[in-house]
Write a protein that holds these residues in place. Structure first.
Motif, short mmCIF file in Angstrom:
data_model
loop_
_atom_site.label_atom_id
_atom_site.label_comp_id
_atom_site.label_asym_id
_atom_site.label_seq_id
_atom_site.Cartn_x
_atom_site.Cartn_y
_atom_site.Cartn_z
N GLY A 10 25.04 95.48 -4.34
CA GLY A 10 23.67 95.00 -4.95
C GLY A 10 23.00 94.11 -3.80
N ALA A 11 21.73 94.56 -3.69
CA ALA A 11 20.83 93.77 -2.65
C ALA A 11 19.79 92.96 -3.29
N GLY A 15 22.90 89.33 -3.22
CA GLY A 15 23.57 90.23 -2.30
C GLY A 15 23.20 90.09 -1.00
N GLU A 33 23.31 99.51 -2.24
CA GLU A 33 22.46 99.04 -3.25
C GLU A 33 22.10 100.48 -3.91
N TRP A 58 7.87 82.83 -9.66
CA TRP A 58 7.56 81.39 -9.31
C TRP A 58 8.69 80.43 -8.78
N ILE A 263 29.94 100.03 -13.68
CA ILE A 263 30.90 100.42 -12.84
C ILE A 263 32.49 100.34 -13.37
N THR A 403 26.03 86.20 -8.69
CA THR A 403 24.86 86.68 -9.51
C THR A 403 24.22 85.27 -9.86
N GLY A 412 19.94 82.05 -14.01
CA GLY A 412 18.84 82.82 -14.51
C GLY A 412 17.71 83.03 -13.42
C1 FAD Z 1 10.24 89.76 -15.47
C2 FAD Z 1 11.32 88.68 -14.64
C3 FAD Z 1 10.53 87.41 -14.38
C4 FAD Z 1 11.28 86.61 -13.72
N1 FAD Z 1 10.80 85.34 -13.32
C5 FAD Z 1 11.13 84.46 -12.29
C6 FAD Z 1 10.58 83.46 -11.92
O1 FAD Z 1 9.34 83.00 -11.86
N2 FAD Z 1 11.43 82.53 -11.08
C7 FAD Z 1 12.70 82.62 -10.75
O2 FAD Z 1 13.49 81.93 -9.90
N3 FAD Z 1 13.32 83.84 -11.16
C8 FAD Z 1 12.71 84.57 -12.06
N4 FAD Z 1 13.42 85.84 -12.55
C9 FAD Z 1 14.84 85.84 -12.43
C10 FAD Z 1 15.05 86.29 -10.81
O3 FAD Z 1 14.39 87.62 -10.48
C11 FAD Z 1 16.72 86.71 -10.91
O4 FAD Z 1 17.43 85.62 -11.30
C12 FAD Z 1 17.14 87.06 -9.43
O5 FAD Z 1 16.29 87.88 -8.97
C13 FAD Z 1 18.60 87.63 -9.70
O6 FAD Z 1 19.08 88.08 -8.50
P1 FAD Z 1 20.52 88.67 -8.34
O7 FAD Z 1 20.81 88.83 -7.00
O8 FAD Z 1 21.44 87.70 -8.99
O9 FAD Z 1 20.41 90.01 -9.20
P2 FAD Z 1 19.72 91.38 -8.91
O10 FAD Z 1 18.25 90.83 -8.48
O11 FAD Z 1 19.23 91.93 -10.26
O12 FAD Z 1 20.33 92.03 -7.99
C14 FAD Z 1 21.57 92.89 -8.46
C15 FAD Z 1 21.45 94.31 -7.50
O13 FAD Z 1 22.35 95.05 -7.84
C16 FAD Z 1 22.00 96.58 -8.00
N5 FAD Z 1 23.07 97.40 -8.46
C17 FAD Z 1 23.06 97.34 -9.94
N6 FAD Z 1 24.29 98.17 -10.30
C18 FAD Z 1 24.47 98.81 -9.16
C19 FAD Z 1 25.52 99.74 -8.79
N7 FAD Z 1 26.23 100.32 -9.47
N8 FAD Z 1 25.73 100.08 -7.57
C20 FAD Z 1 24.93 99.28 -6.53
N9 FAD Z 1 23.97 98.38 -6.67
C21 FAD Z 1 23.75 98.16 -7.86
C22 FAD Z 1 20.73 96.22 -8.48
O14 FAD Z 1 19.98 97.56 -8.13
C23 FAD Z 1 19.95 94.95 -8.02
O15 FAD Z 1 19.33 95.17 -6.76
C24 FAD Z 1 12.60 86.72 -13.17
C25 FAD Z 1 13.23 87.95 -13.45
C26 FAD Z 1 12.49 89.09 -14.41
C27 FAD Z 1 13.15 90.40 -14.42
#
Ligand code: FAD
Length: 433
Positions: A10-11, A15, A33, A58, A263, A403, A412
């Motif tokens: 995941g990127a 990630g 990714e 934000w 997975i 995550t 979150g």
């Molecule tokens: C509509 C919306 C509004 C939001 N508003 C805010 C905000 O205003 N402020 C804030 O701070 N946060 C906000 N968030 C939350 C924030 O975007 C997330 O908490 C954060 O981006 C999560 O990062 P992460 O790396 O944990 O997960 P993710 O960004 O979900 O990264 C996980 C990655 O794993 C990849 N992946 C999944 N399965 C596989 C696989 N089998 N093989 C390879 N890759 C895979 C995915 O494609 C993804 O790129 C919002 C989210 C959403 C959806």
């Protein structure tokens, strides 16, 4: 078979930050990714002639991990437009217009009473399961609001404000999700509101994550979906959907909790991941961009948790061959309630709480229907925080989990993703040193 010290799955923010840290620690790392872009649940896309944030938007300086990265990559913030007028529902459910001060006076008492015990429940935001929260974690946000016996107008307004924050019907969201974010802002709900919905990143989230990706000493491989992870001698083997395999001494999985079952893990995922993945977390809403005719006075509007859209705000203004327009950002508690391709349904959803707007377009990304996320910004169901969080942070053999869904402080949010990445990359760097 290709072999590296660490494979990061995941990127998104988690990630990319983990990969950067591990590469900087001298370990060989590859990021896999599934999408054709980095950024995960943040994504800046050109629509309606603007760079719109379809996901996370934000940020705030009270989010310490986010802010450190903002400083490191020289990112600036800009304020979303301040509203000049507010719309909400009166006691009979009819739309009402007033000043910002009137709306804030309407919600002030309820907002404070909802989180009044936050200092005992979660005395330190960085340790969200310590304190008396375990005695409250079976309560939903709705249970707490019901217990306050607010008058109908204040009750509807307070519910609508919270549904905007927690992104799901309030009877499905743990009170702990509300309390932990207020704990992260020192117990001040006004600061929590500001932190979660005021300042956006100049240049967009995608430019931010691209800058981090460029800093990774290792390959960030796009369109590289992982199918399985199996234990192997001195580590684990990752298999991609194209059949290729990579051996790694450690794995960092950053896949959101609702999507992790896509997975296959051998040995199977720990109980906490399996059970939470089956229960699903609470967040399930929608974020929409709506184009309206003309320059609409800057406003925010709150409907109720029973509507397709519960929050609406003016965000951008522009003009093109069709004349002046305003871009509105909207949030709703359940992504299945509104089809953004059905403009008459979008118009009706807007009319229900902000009359006088002509909708000419709508767009967004359905993160719940997206198999790679199946989640928006994570909120827990009652009981899930204290039942699972500690276990979700434990490595499982060679597999580590980073995550936002298992973060302590701003779980979150983007901040939680970065926090979790720093935690797991530090553990792995220490173990492999
Ligand atoms: C509509 C919306 C509004 C939001 N508003 C805010 C905000 O205003 N402020 C804030 O701070 N946060 C906000 N968030 C939350 C924030 O975007 C997330 O908490 C954060 O981006 C999560 O990062 P992460 O790396 O944990 O997960 P993710 O960004 O979900 O990264 C996980 C990655 O794993 C990849 N992946 C999944 N399965 C596989 C696989 N089998 N093989 C390879 N890759 C895979 C995915 O494609 C993804 O790129 C919002 C989210 C959403 C959806």
């Amino acid at each position: 078979m290709e072999s590296v010290d660490v494979v990061v799955i995941g990127a998104g923010f988690a990630g990319l930050i983990a990969a950067r840290e591990l590469g900087d620690a001298g370990l060989s790392v590859v990021v896999l990714e599934a999408r054709d872009r980095v950024g995960g649940r943040t994504w800046t896309d050109r629509r309606f002639g603007h760079d719109l944030e379809l996901g996370g938007t934000w940020v705030h300086w009270v989010q310490p991990h986010t802010w450190a990265e903002m400083t490191r990559y020289g990112r600036e913030i800009e304020r979303s437009p301040s509203a000049e007028e507010a719309y909400w529902r009166d006691a009979d459910g009819a739309s009402r217009r007033g000043t910002i001060a009137e709306f804030m006076a309407l919600i002030d008492d309820g907002q404070q009473r909802i989180i009044d015990d936050v200092r005992e429940a979660i005395p330190r935001g960085v340790a969200p399961t310590a304190g008396s929260i375990s005695q409250l974690d079976d309560l939903s946000v709705q249970d707490r609001i019901d217990a306050l016996a607010l008058d109908p107008e204040a009750r509807a307004a307070n519910e609508a404000v919270w549904v905007g924050h927690v992104n799901a019907p309030l009877d499905q969201v743990g009170l702990s999700s509300a309390l932990r974010w207020v704990a992260a802002t020192g117990g001040h709900w006004q600061l929590m509101h500001e932190a979660s919905a005021t300042y956006r990143v100049v240049g967009g989230m995608s430019a931010f994550t691209s800058a981090i990706a460029e800093d990774v000493r290792g390959e960030v491989r796009l369109e590289a979906a992982v199918r399985s992870v199996s234990d192997a001698a001195d580590g684990a083997t990752v298999e991609l959907v194209d059949g290729s395999r990579i051996h790694a001494r450690r794995i960092i999985c950053t896949v959101p909790v609702n999507a992790i079952s896509t997975i296959a893990f051998d040995p199977p995922l720990p109980d906490a991941w399996q059970r939470l993945g089956a229960e699903r977390v609470a967040s399930q809403g929608t974020k929409a961009w709506i184009r309206a005719r003309g320059h609409v006075t800057r406003f925010f509007a709150y409907a109720s948790q029973h509507d397709p859209l519960s929050v609406l705000k003016a965000e951008y203004y522009g003009s093109d061959a069709d004349g002046d327009y305003t871009l509105l950002v909207a949030f709703g508690p359940d992504h299945t309630r509104l089809d953004l391709d059905d403009l008459s349904a979008v118009q009706a959803a807007v009319d229900a709480f902000r009359p006088g707007i002509e909708v000419t377009g709508a767009t967004g990304h359905d993160w719940m229907a997206d198999p790679l996320s199946q989640n928006t910004w994570m909120t827990h169901r009652p009981g899930q925080l204290t039942r699972y969080l500690d276990d979700l942070q434990r490595p499982h053999g060679a597999v580590h989990f980073a995550t936002t869904d298992n973060a302590n402080l701003w779980g979150g949010f983007v901040d939680g993703a970065i926090e979790s990445a720093l935690r797991e990359s530090r553990r792995i760097a220490a173990a492999l040193a």
